[in-house]
Design a protein around this motif. Structure first.
Motif, short mmCIF file in Angstrom:
data_model
loop_
_atom_site.label_atom_id
_atom_site.label_comp_id
_atom_site.label_asym_id
_atom_site.label_seq_id
_atom_site.Cartn_x
_atom_site.Cartn_y
_atom_site.Cartn_z
N ALA A 40 0.84 -1.20 0.00
CA ALA A 40 0.00 0.00 0.00
C ALA A 40 0.87 1.24 0.00
O ALA A 40 1.99 1.23 0.50
CB ALA A 40 -0.92 0.01 1.22
N PHE A 41 0.31 2.32 -0.56
CA PHE A 41 0.99 3.62 -0.52
C PHE A 41 -0.04 4.72 -0.34
O PHE A 41 -1.23 4.55 -0.60
CB PHE A 41 1.85 3.86 -1.76
N ASP A 42 0.45 5.87 0.12
CA ASP A 42 -0.37 7.05 0.32
C ASP A 42 -0.42 7.83 -1.00
O ASP A 42 0.62 8.31 -1.46
CB ASP A 42 0.25 7.91 1.42
N PRO A 43 -1.60 7.98 -1.64
CA PRO A 43 -1.64 8.68 -2.92
C PRO A 43 -1.36 10.17 -2.82
O PRO A 43 -1.05 10.82 -3.82
CB PRO A 43 -3.06 8.41 -3.43
N ALA A 44 -1.45 10.73 -1.60
CA ALA A 44 -1.15 12.16 -1.43
C ALA A 44 0.34 12.42 -1.50
O ALA A 44 0.80 13.41 -2.08
CB ALA A 44 -1.70 12.66 -0.10
N SER A 45 1.14 11.49 -0.92
CA SER A 45 2.60 11.68 -0.88
C SER A 45 3.35 10.73 -1.81
O SER A 45 4.50 10.98 -2.15
CB SER A 45 3.11 11.47 0.55
N GLY A 46 2.71 9.62 -2.19
CA GLY A 46 3.38 8.61 -2.99
C GLY A 46 4.25 7.67 -2.18
O GLY A 46 4.89 6.77 -2.73
N GLU A 47 4.28 7.85 -0.86
CA GLU A 47 5.15 7.05 0.00
C GLU A 47 4.51 5.71 0.35
O GLU A 47 3.32 5.64 0.67
CB GLU A 47 5.48 7.81 1.28
N ALA A 48 5.33 4.64 0.29
CA ALA A 48 4.86 3.31 0.69
C ALA A 48 4.49 3.34 2.17
O ALA A 48 5.17 3.97 2.99
CB ALA A 48 5.95 2.27 0.44
N SER A 49 3.37 2.66 2.53
CA SER A 49 2.90 2.73 3.91
C SER A 49 2.70 1.38 4.58
O SER A 49 2.81 1.28 5.79
CB SER A 49 1.58 3.52 3.97
N ARG A 50 2.38 0.32 3.81
CA ARG A 50 2.12 -0.97 4.40
C ARG A 50 2.52 -2.08 3.43
O ARG A 50 2.46 -1.89 2.21
CB ARG A 50 0.63 -1.16 4.69
#
Length: 229
Positions: free
Chosen positions: A41-51
């Motif tokens: 998973a990633f955060d679409p606001a930042s593009g950073e991988a999250s899970r």
């Protein structure tokens, strides 16, 4: 049939350790995608991988508001996104030849790639409730505002197609640039799609075309209500 060029809004990735992106879904905060041996998973606001969840993730991915569903070879797994635990498993209708996966009004919708079909499936038993024939290879599948969309990818050509869920008739096509493929597909519930990029290791967002306002004449784009069976 309306045909136009897809407007790519943004690109995410490639992500570390990810060789290919398969199915894609959106839980309202994070974009999840199938990455082979993991569901990431990633955060679409930042593009950073999250899970990441260590679970087989070979094709389509879906979210029902509480749980993730993931195609893994010849089965569909129901996953708790908080713990990563597999809660249930049902057979996939294509017995390993499945592609896209979507959730709509209590049922799963499963693409069969080379068979050019979309199946509506009972999420408890895996029973096929009905089948829609398509005219191209089916990759990702998604529903938004009563519209059924699916991705295609044949050779160097790929597009997004809005089809009539009763007949499979193609109503609209958004053509991707040459060489840009669509593996997974998911709507954000609004005006954009998240598109898996296969071996590029990327996820792209594509603008969804606006519908004609309510009350205007547009028989081809009329809203269709999905009825669970």
């Amino acid at each position: 049939m309306k045909r136009s060029s897809a407007e790519i809004i943004s690109e995410y990735g490639p992500f570390p350790g990810v060789d290919s992106v398969g199915g894609v879904t959106y839980d309202g905060e994070r974009v999840w995608f199938a990455a082979g041996d993991t569901l990431a998973a990633f955060d679409p606001a930042s593009g950073e991988a999250s899970r990441t969840i260590d679970v087989a993730a070979h094709a389509g991915t879906a979210f029902d508001g509480r749980h993730l569903f993931q195609i893994a070879e010849n089965r569909i797994q129901k996953i708790d996104p908080n713990t990563g635990r597999v809660l249930a498993t049902i057979p996939a209708p294509g017995a390993g030849a499945d592609s896209g996966l979507a959730w709509a009004e209590g049922t799963l919708w499963v693409g069969q790639y080379r068979d050019r079909k979309i199946h509506q499936v009972d999420p408890e038993t895996g029973a096929i409730l009905r089948t829609i024939a398509c005219d191209r290879f089916v990759t990702g599948v998604t529903w938004v505002d009563g519209e059924l969309w699916h991705g295609t990818w044949e050779g160097d050509e790929s597009d997004l197609r809005r089809v009539d869920p009763r007949t499979g008739e193609v109503l609209e096509v958004l053509e991707m640039p040459p060489g840009v493929g669509v593996s997974g597909l998911e709507s954000d519930g609004g005006e954009q799609f998240f598109c898996g990029g296969g071996n590029s290791g990327k996820v792209r967002t594509v603008r969804r075309t606006r519908r004609v306002p309510a009350g205007a004449s547009d028989s081809a784009g009329a809203s269709v209500t999905v009825t669970s069976k």
